[in-house]
Design an enzyme around this catalytic site. Structure first.
Site, PDB file in Angstrom:
ATOM      1  N   LYS A 256       0.911  -1.214   0.280  1.00 45.99           N
ATOM      2  CA  LYS A 256      -0.004   0.162   0.065  1.00 45.99           C
ATOM      3  C   LYS A 256       0.656   1.241  -0.042  1.00 45.99           C
ATOM      4  CE  LYS A 256      -3.313   2.477   2.945  1.00 45.99           C
ATOM      5  NZ  LYS A 256      -4.074   2.593   4.489  1.00 45.99           N
ATOM      6  N   ASP A 261      -2.515  10.509   3.409  1.00 48.45           N
ATOM      7  CA  ASP A 261      -4.079  10.194   3.460  1.00 48.45           C
ATOM      8  C   ASP A 261      -4.834  11.161   4.387  1.00 48.45           C
ATOM      9  OD1 ASP A 261      -6.371   8.923   3.542  1.00 48.45           O
ATOM     10  OD2 ASP A 261      -5.797   7.296   4.981  1.00 48.45           O
ATOM     11  N   LYS A 268     -10.362  12.979   7.643  1.00 43.94           N
ATOM     12  CA  LYS A 268      -9.645  12.470   9.214  1.00 43.94           C
ATOM     13  C   LYS A 268      -9.655  13.672  10.045  1.00 43.94           C
ATOM     14  CE  LYS A 268      -6.497   9.066   7.363  1.00 43.94           C
ATOM     15  NZ  LYS A 268      -7.038   7.712   8.172  1.00 43.94           N
ATOM     16  N   ASP A 279       1.572   6.396   5.502  1.00 45.09           N
ATOM     17  CA  ASP A 279       0.606   5.539   4.862  1.00 45.09           C
ATOM     18  C   ASP A 279       0.946   4.781   3.541  1.00 45.09           C
ATOM     19  OD1 ASP A 279      -1.817   4.307   5.629  1.00 45.09           O
ATOM     20  OD2 ASP A 279      -2.950   5.775   4.385  1.00 45.09           O
ATOM     21  N   ASP A 338     -12.145   7.024   3.292  1.00 48.72           N
ATOM     22  CA  ASP A 338     -10.923   6.780   4.056  1.00 48.72           C
ATOM     23  C   ASP A 338     -10.479   5.337   4.293  1.00 48.72           C
ATOM     24  OD1 ASP A 338      -8.910   7.531   5.746  1.00 48.72           O
ATOM     25  OD2 ASP A 338      -9.881   7.753   7.777  1.00 48.72           O
ATOM     26  N   GLU A 340      -9.492   3.820   1.833  1.00 46.47           N
ATOM     27  CA  GLU A 340      -8.784   3.973   0.520  1.00 46.47           C
ATOM     28  C   GLU A 340      -7.856   2.571   0.456  1.00 46.47           C
ATOM     29  OE1 GLU A 340      -5.592   5.146   2.631  1.00 46.47           O
ATOM     30  OE2 GLU A 340      -7.691   5.619   3.030  1.00 46.47           O
ATOM     31  N   ARG A 342      -7.720  -0.425   1.077  1.00 46.81           N
ATOM     32  CA  ARG A 342      -8.023  -1.730   0.424  1.00 46.81           C
ATOM     33  C   ARG A 342      -8.432  -1.642  -0.946  1.00 46.81           C
ATOM     34  NH1 ARG A 342     -12.661  -2.047   4.980  1.00 46.81           N
ATOM     35  NH2 ARG A 342     -10.887  -0.814   5.883  1.00 46.81           N
TER      36      ARG A 342
END
Length: 487
Positions: A256, A261, A268, A279, A338, A340, A342
């Site tokens: 990933k 993010d 967030k 991230d 959020d 995102e 996956r």
């Protein structure tokens, strides 16, 4: 990272700026483990050195020692035989980490066997890290140690050289991840991450392919495109191929790579959002493991995918309620932007599985729920039984804590979409498990392990061989799994 060399000189003759010596626990409080040095033993007792795990005491130069000063480090055991490899890594790593700003250090482990000395060398190499790339001279930055000298003692020179060679590869791989994660997100974004990857593999037998936003859209990578469409800096999918002649095993890695993010439209909270520069740790991890596999010349084919995007709430950002078509043709309702990670991982997993490897591993800072379940120092691993067990066993040997997690059947129903095949979130409870179950939809019958490193990827407090910021946790576990396949 520091240069590491070996010396056959006696401990007392080593001329490094600092000499690192172990303190073992004992009935008398401490034993500095240097035969015939009563002055050192007395000094250790006088400063309260007990041999407690990772306890540090810096002493000025003593008679009988050529080093500029001596750093005593507690091992947390009464002998090297009683200390685990991880305890030794952490102790010597804590020692070298504390020596930022010092040019040279020597490490000694009098009485240790080859395996214990190897663990000490590895820990020392991992601990000698500092990220000062953006510190100006006015702040007096303290760079990491530039050189480590290993006192061989009674160990066979060839054993020490082998340990140094391996520690160099491991520490270099972990340093790659730490540097990438610690790089600010205004400097590390999808395009620059891809360019940096190309630089890192340029001198290695690794082929690189980069798909830009146009190619991703044309290729049906709806998850990656959707996550990246809110940013002015478009996404990338980077593929690395390490294919040594005669490889009998094939491992595919997926990471990933969310370079920052915000959460997108499902934004967030402001507090702690600065840590979302981390991230992309999963992508940095699998990149580093691939580099290390090539440097070690492992006879295993490794195909690696870095799914890179920036999740921003720009005018073109995807909305909660949007439906996207994934790489394998499945449709997904985006109920929370959020969730995102996956989405980008699923697209890359489809490509990884299509290569028909013997094993697929994905690494991601995927869910806050993993931290709720396991804390900030333990990672979770889900997947098929054999793959999950392989990761846990590799992690045990590297000293990186992983805990196996299940796939409860009842959670799958909550991922069924209302207007599409899937939805990208389930109910609140068991969020780390639901994320894994979502990814499971994209791996088919492949042997697969999903590593959720959301907690231990980034640290707010130093410990052992890791400082504040990026830890590089899981690089060595992923590499160990590949090495096990080579065996």
């Amino acid at each position: 990272m520091p240069t590491i060399s070996v010396t056959s000189q006696p401990v007392g003759d080593v001329t490094a700026d600092v000499l690192v010596l172990p303190v073992l626990t004992g009935a008398e409080g401490a034993d500095a483990s240097v035969p015939g040095s009563a002055e050192l033993s007395a000094a250790a007792v006088s400063v309260g050195a007990t041999g407690a795990r990772e306890q540090l005491h810096r002493l000025p130069a003593l008679s009988g020692f050529a080093a500029g000063s001596i750093l005593l480090v507690g091992i947390g055991a009464g002998s090297f035989d009683d200390a685990s490899a991880e305890e030794l890594r952490r102790a010597y790593g804590a020692a070298t980490r504390s020596l930022a700003g010092v040019a040279t250090a020597a490490i000694a482990a009098p009485g240790a066997d080859a395996a214990a000395l190897a663990a000490a060398i590895e820990g020392a190499a991992l601990g000698a890290y500092a990220f000062v790339a953006h510190k100006s001279e006015s702040s007096s930055p303290k760079p990491a140690l530039s050189a480590i000298e290993v006192v061989a003692g009674d160990a066979a020179p060839e054993d020490v050289e082998a340990a140094i060679s391996r520690a160099d590869v491991l520490a270099h791989a972990v340093e790659i991840t730490r540097d990438l994660v610690n790089t600010p997100p205004n400097l590390l974004y999808p395009e620059s991450f891809a360019a940096r990857t190309a630089e890192l593999v340029a001198d290695l037998p690794i082929e690189i392919t980069v798909l830009d936003e146009t190619q991703l859209a044309e290729g049906g990578y709806g998850g990656i495109v959707g996550v990246g469409q809110g940013s002015a800096r478009p996404p990338r999918l980077v593929r690395l191929d390490y294919a040594p002649a005669g490889a009998a095993q094939h491992v595919a890695l997926v990471g990933k790579g969310i370079t920052f993010d915000t959460g997108g439209i499902s934004i967030k909270p402001a507090a702690g959002m600065d840590e979302m520069t981390s991230d992309m740790t999963g992508a940095a991890t699998v990149l580093s493991a691939t580099v290390a596999a090539a440097r070690l010349e492992l006879p295993v084919r490794v195909t690696t995918f870095l799914a890179i995007a920036e999740n921003m709430p720009g005018g073109g950002a995807q909305r909660p309620g949007d439906v996207v078509t994934m790489r394998n043709g499945m449709t997904v309702e985006v109920l929370n932007t959020d969730a995102e990670g996956r989405m980008v991982m699923a697209d890359a997993l489809v490509d990884a599985v299509a290569e028909q490897p013997d094993l697929v591993m994905d690494v991601a800072t995927l869910t806050g729920a993993a931290m709720v379940a396991l804390g900030k120092r333990t990672a979770g691993v889900l997947g098929t039984e054999g793959a999950r067990a392989a990761v846990v066993e590799a992690a045990r040997r590297t000293g990186e804590p992983f805990w196996p997690l299940p796939f409860p059947e009842e959670l799958r129903a909550d991922l069924t979409g209302r207007v599409a095949d899937l939805r990208n979130i389930g109910e609140r409870w068991g969020g780390a498990l639901t994320a894994g179950i979502f990814l499971q939809e994209f791996v088919g019958e492949a042997e697969w392990a999903h590593l959720d490193i959301a907690g231990p990827a980034f640290s707010s407090s130093p410990a052992g061989y890791t400082g504040k910021g990026a830890t590089g946790m899981s690089v060595r576990t992923v590499l160990q799994v590949i090495e096990d396949r080579a065996a």
